[in-house]
Design a protein around this motif. Structure first.
Motif, short mmCIF file in Angstrom:
data_model
loop_
_atom_site.label_atom_id
_atom_site.label_comp_id
_atom_site.label_asym_id
_atom_site.label_seq_id
_atom_site.Cartn_x
_atom_site.Cartn_y
_atom_site.Cartn_z
N GLY A 330 17.90 -2.25 7.57
CA GLY A 330 17.82 -1.08 8.45
C GLY A 330 16.89 -0.03 7.89
N PHE A 331 16.93 0.17 6.56
CA PHE A 331 16.04 1.16 5.92
C PHE A 331 14.59 0.72 6.06
N ILE A 332 14.31 -0.56 5.88
CA ILE A 332 12.94 -1.07 5.97
C ILE A 332 12.38 -0.88 7.37
N VAL A 333 13.23 -1.08 8.40
CA VAL A 333 12.77 -0.84 9.78
C VAL A 333 12.33 0.61 9.94
N GLY A 334 13.04 1.53 9.28
CA GLY A 334 12.72 2.95 9.43
C GLY A 334 11.60 3.42 8.51
N ASP A 335 11.69 3.09 7.23
CA ASP A 335 10.72 3.63 6.26
C ASP A 335 10.37 2.61 5.19
N GLY A 336 10.18 1.39 5.59
CA GLY A 336 9.75 0.37 4.65
C GLY A 336 8.34 -0.09 4.96
N HIS A 337 7.78 -0.85 4.04
CA HIS A 337 6.44 -1.38 4.24
C HIS A 337 6.35 -2.75 3.56
N ILE A 376 9.83 3.31 -3.81
CA ILE A 376 10.45 2.28 -4.65
C ILE A 376 9.75 0.97 -4.28
N THR A 377 9.32 0.21 -5.27
CA THR A 377 8.53 -0.99 -5.00
C THR A 377 9.18 -2.22 -5.60
N LEU A 378 9.17 -3.30 -4.82
CA LEU A 378 9.66 -4.60 -5.27
C LEU A 378 8.48 -5.57 -5.21
N CYS A 379 7.85 -5.82 -6.34
CA CYS A 379 6.67 -6.68 -6.39
C CYS A 379 7.13 -8.14 -6.44
N SER A 380 7.16 -8.77 -5.26
CA SER A 380 7.67 -10.14 -5.18
C SER A 380 7.20 -10.79 -3.88
N ILE A 381 6.39 -11.82 -4.00
CA ILE A 381 5.94 -12.55 -2.81
C ILE A 381 7.13 -13.24 -2.14
N ALA A 382 8.10 -13.67 -2.95
CA ALA A 382 9.28 -14.32 -2.38
C ALA A 382 10.07 -13.34 -1.49
N LEU A 383 10.21 -12.09 -1.97
CA LEU A 383 10.90 -11.08 -1.14
C LEU A 383 10.09 -10.75 0.11
N VAL A 384 8.77 -10.72 -0.03
CA VAL A 384 7.91 -10.53 1.15
C VAL A 384 8.19 -11.62 2.18
N ASN A 385 8.28 -12.88 1.71
CA ASN A 385 8.55 -14.00 2.62
C ASN A 385 9.94 -13.89 3.24
N LEU A 386 10.92 -13.41 2.44
CA LEU A 386 12.27 -13.26 2.96
C LEU A 386 12.31 -12.24 4.09
N PHE A 387 11.73 -11.06 3.85
CA PHE A 387 11.80 -10.01 4.88
C PHE A 387 10.88 -10.32 6.06
N THR A 388 9.84 -11.11 5.82
CA THR A 388 9.01 -11.59 6.94
C THR A 388 9.82 -12.55 7.80
N TYR A 389 10.57 -13.46 7.16
CA TYR A 389 11.44 -14.38 7.88
C TYR A 389 12.46 -13.60 8.72
N LEU A 390 12.93 -12.48 8.20
CA LEU A 390 13.92 -11.67 8.92
C LEU A 390 13.29 -10.78 9.99
N GLY A 391 11.97 -10.86 10.16
CA GLY A 391 11.30 -10.15 11.26
C GLY A 391 11.03 -8.69 11.00
N LEU A 392 10.80 -8.32 9.74
CA LEU A 392 10.64 -6.90 9.40
C LEU A 392 9.23 -6.55 8.95
N ASN A 393 8.26 -7.39 9.26
CA ASN A 393 6.91 -7.19 8.71
C ASN A 393 5.93 -6.57 9.71
N GLU A 394 6.42 -6.02 10.82
CA GLU A 394 5.53 -5.33 11.77
C GLU A 394 5.33 -3.89 11.34
N ASN A 395 4.22 -3.26 11.83
CA ASN A 395 4.05 -1.83 11.54
C ASN A 395 5.03 -1.03 12.39
N HIS A 396 5.17 0.24 12.07
CA HIS A 396 6.28 1.03 12.64
C HIS A 396 6.10 1.38 14.11
#
Length: 824
Positions: A330-337, A376-396
């Motif tokens: 929910g936080f990423i939808v609001g203020d994540g990247h 706050i940054t999480l440098c991880s391609i695996a986490l990028v793939n996880l949140f992309t799978y969850l549909g959170l990789n669009e711009n705001h």
């Protein structure tokens, strides 16, 4: 059999002579008053208790109200003529002929959110046939129902229906489910009825007291006191009978309703019922039915896939959806990247709640995140793939709430909402919450998500904010869309907050919150699912600019929830579709009995005749029954398709070509005369060549009939009086052959003016008269008349050589000529 004398009669006189025979046969299909045996013969044996009175009032009475208005019954008679012309029996054909007579007889804006059965929402324009939606049955129970049709109804004027917390824009005719209340009616026994009842009881050797005792063995009549009933029967002052008891007396003792004086109570508890009311008839104060806690009982967690990661990646990946992960989403939808190689939470170090989200990330991924002044940054391609799978990789500006969120159990939905509030929410001094975003669709989804699990939110609002305080701002100003949640509701949300962040530190005392309009509904229908449905009061009904509109047809219950409001689906009965005022000199059925009864009764008229075929009441051969089944199904699809074209054209302001219009007529009107001819051909034992030729002849005759119908609507005062319209086709904006021809010949000035009048759906007599003057200026009516005659003559020439000479054949030709030369 057609005699030589009948063959020489005028068609008008011949039809008049045969109408009683047709109507007698129709009564064999649907009697004026249904008996229990008649109902059970088709519907099956009644297991519990059959309400015969309700069935008659809901089905047979409105059907015969329509049928008793007259009509020439030309289609059933045409079936008999064709059968005899081929050597068949008139009497055998007449047994089946009523089928053709019985079958003769809204939309919302594209971006409105429809509540789907799986917990998600879809824009109206994205709903597809086969989808399942949340629907409400006549008892107020929620059902999952399939979408069987979808209609693109073009750009149309809409009305915005507003309450304190729900808004929906729909066309004027679209029905909304409302609560109606009314004081009950009472009935006083007149001296005439009292005397008649006394004589009946003497003959039956009964008394008023025994009458009441016997009646109460069948029903308690809503809990009315037996002594009060007895006193009312004796005629005591201020003693009245309830409507249910009068109904019993009328049925049991053959009394006349007119013998009872009707009056309305003033001080008793009001009766409450659910009714459909069109948007144009809604007024401030009307109580709408809305979805309240529709999805709270369901829920499923999304599967988290196994994602490969680099050996250098220090973060652990979750294997299942948890409350903490839902909140972070929910936080990423609001203020994540989501970048190519990292996930960023855009929360500066000076903002309240920053520390809590650092700890949340550490708990979820078993490692300290990287901490910067602005994020706050999480440098991880695996986490990028996880949140992309969850549909959170669009711009705001494009991101939406993923479907899996809508399917979550309630507590997980609240965790997700909390995360968004921490990112893009604000808390007022008294504890109320405001969600905000430049993405209108996203905020609309949050409203649907909250409304559908029992929260009461405000309507969406928009405001402009300045961007000039940002160093690299491109746009000077941005439009923000906001959604408010009051303090008591906010407490219910934040009680699920997993970390003492921005919202968690602003908790307020909780209290029970209900939809305020509940107190205005004194007695709920007993079966209403009040846990899942509630009420809102209409504040305003505001006319809006035309927008693209769609509608859907929903199986069985014919309703769906759109923007949280319960509405009816498309109404596919001619008079309801056209909002006709009258048929054959009387108000249309939907004006007398209501839209719901008209639509339902129309459906019964369509399909009840097939019961006679299924039961083989006419001793048909197996081959004949199969032929009739195939014919019936094909023609039902064709007639609805033809009607759909006609509706779309006059709703959307589109002018078809002459050929397109004639093709529509083949479906809308030609189907029924084609049906009549081919049904007669089956009974008459036609060859395949005769069957096909008569079908083509019948449909062309129907086209000629429709063209003549359009001509009469504009030229014959008696015809217009019966239809209940003066210039009705002009008011509806219909593109008839008359209009198509006129527009093809008119000057640019006249063409533009005529189109403007048609598209305005005017009711002004001077504008309708002006349109008629333009039509007459370019001979639109005379051209259409000639075209109809040419079509019918050509059709007859193709069938003429296939039928032997007979009185029936002579009558068939005269019949076709009459249909395009009639005056009413």
């Amino acid at each position: 059999m057609v005699s030589e004398e009948e063959a020489n009669m005028s068609i008008k006189d011949f039809l008049k002579s045969k109408v009683p025979e047709v109507e007698k046969r129709i009564e064999e299909y649907i009697p004026r008053k249904a008996s229990a045996d008649w109902i059970e013969k088709t519907l099956g044996e009644t297991i519990f208790e059959l309400d015969l009175n309700a069935y008659n009032k809901g089905v047979n009475e409105p059907i015969w109200d329509l049928l008793d208005r007259g009509g020439k019954r030309f289609r059933p008679i045409m079936t008999c003529i064709v059968a005899e012309a081929l050597g068949g029996s008139w009497n055998d054909a007449m047994k089946l002929a009523p089928i053709v007579e019985l079958i003769h007889n809204g939309c919302v804006e594209e971006d409105a959110l429809v509540w789907m059965a799986d917990g998600t929402s879809k824009k109206m324009k994205d709903v597809q046939v086969g989808d399942y939606v949340i629907s409400v049955d006549k008892l107020g129970q929620l059902k999952e129902r399939r979408v069987s049709f979808k209609y693109n109804n073009g750009v149309k004027k809409v009305l915005k229906v507003e309450s304190n917390n729900r808004t929906l824009s729909a066309t004027e005719e679209h029905p909304f489910l409302v609560v109606e209340k009314a004081q009950p009616y009472h009935y006083k026994v007149t001296d005439k009825v009292k005397e008649k009842l006394k004589n009946i009881l003497i003959k039956k050797k009964e008394s008023s007291f025994s009458l009441v005792k016997k009646a109460f063995k069948k029903s308690d009549f809503g809990g009315v006191n037996q002594r009060a009933i007895f006193n009312a029967l004796r005629g005591y002052k201020n003693c009245f009978l309830p409507e249910e008891f009068v109904d019993y007396l009328v049925e049991e003792y053959k009394l006349d309703w007119n013998g009872f004086e009707k009056s309305q109570g003033l001080y008793e508890k009001a009766n409450v019922s659910l009714k459909w009311k069109r948007a144009k008839n809604l007024t401030a104060g009307d109580i709408l039915i809305v979805g309240k806690n529709v999805y709270s009982a369901q829920g499923e967690l999304p599967l988290i896939p196994i994602i490969e990661k680099s050996f250098k990646d220090r973060y652990s990946l979750p294997t299942e959806m948890t409350l903490e992960l839902a909140q972070l989403c929910g936080f990423i939808v609001g203020d994540g990247h989501i970048a190519k190689d990292k996930v960023e939470l855009c929360i500066p170090d000076f903002v309240q709640g920053r520390k809590e989200y650092e700890e949340l990330a550490k708990k979820l991924f078993c490692a300290e995140p990287s901490k910067y002044k602005e994020r706050i940054t999480l440098c991880s391609i695996a986490l990028v793939n996880l949140f992309t799978y969850l549909g959170l990789n669009e711009n705001h500006l494009k991101i939406k709430i993923p479907d899996w969120v809508f399917k979550l159990p309630k507590e997980y939905k609240l965790a997700f909402i909390n995360g968004y509030i921490d990112a893009d929410g604000s808390v007022g001094k008294i504890g109320n919450i405001t969600l905000a975003a430049a993405n209108k669709e996203l905020i609309s989804q949050f409203k649907m998500l909250l409304d559908s699990i029992g929260f009461i939110t405000g309507n969406l609002h928009e405001r402009e904010v300045s961007n000039e305080h940002f160093a690299n701002s491109i746009k000077k100003r941005t439009t923000l869309y906001t959604l408010s949640i009051n303090q008591a509701q906010a407490t219910s949300i934040t009680s699920f907050n997993l970390c003492e962040s921005l919202v968690g530190k602003n908790k307020v005392l909780s209290k029970q919150v209900m939809l305020r309009q509940e107190e205005k509904v004194p007695s709920l229908p007993a079966q209403l699912n009040f846990e899942q449905l509630g009420f809102v009061e209409v504040r305003n009904v505001i006319e809006q600019e035309p927008v693209q509109t769609y509608d859907i047809e929903v199986d069985e219950t014919h309703s769906y929830i759109c923007n949280g409001i319960v509405v009816h689906n498309t109404l596919m009965s001619d008079d309801v579709e056209d909002d006709s005022v009258a048929r054959r000199g009387k108000p249309c059925i939907h004006k007398i009995y209501g839209v719901d009864t008209a639509v339902n009764t129309g459906a019964i008229m369509y399909f009840w005749p097939m019961a006679k075929i299924v039961n083989n009441d006419f001793d048909l051969t197996k081959e004949q029954r199969i032929q009739i089944y195939d014919l019936y199904i094909t023609e039902m699809i064709r007639v609805s398709s033809g009607q759909a074209w006609d509706i779309e054209w006059h709703h959307g302001g589109y002018t078809p070509s002459e050929a397109q219009y004639l093709n529509m007529c083949l479906g809308k009107t030609g189907v029924l005369t084609r049906f009549a001819c081919q049904l007669g051909a089956i009974i008459g034992g036609a060859t395949k060549e005769q069957y096909d030729a008569l079908g083509k002849f019948g449909q062309i005759v129907g086209v000629g009939f429709q063209i003549q119908d359009d001509i009469l609507e504009l030229t014959e005062s008696d015809f217009k009086k019966g239809k209940g319209s003066v210039g009705g086709d002009i008011h509806e904006g219909k593109r008839t052959l008359i209009i198509i021809r006129t527009l093809s010949q008119a000057s640019q000035v006249d063409k533009e003016r005529l189109i403007k009048i048609l598209d305005s759906h005017t009711t002004k007599e001077e504008e309708i008269k002006e349109a008629l003057e333009i039509i007459n200026r370019y001979d639109g009516i005379s051209y259409s008349k000639k075209r109809a005659e040419e079509l019918v003559l050509s059709a007859w020439e193709k069938v003429n050589g296939l039928i032997k000479e007979s009185n029936a054949k002579t009558l068939l030709k005269k019949f076709a000529e009459y249909l395009v030369d009639r005056k009413i």
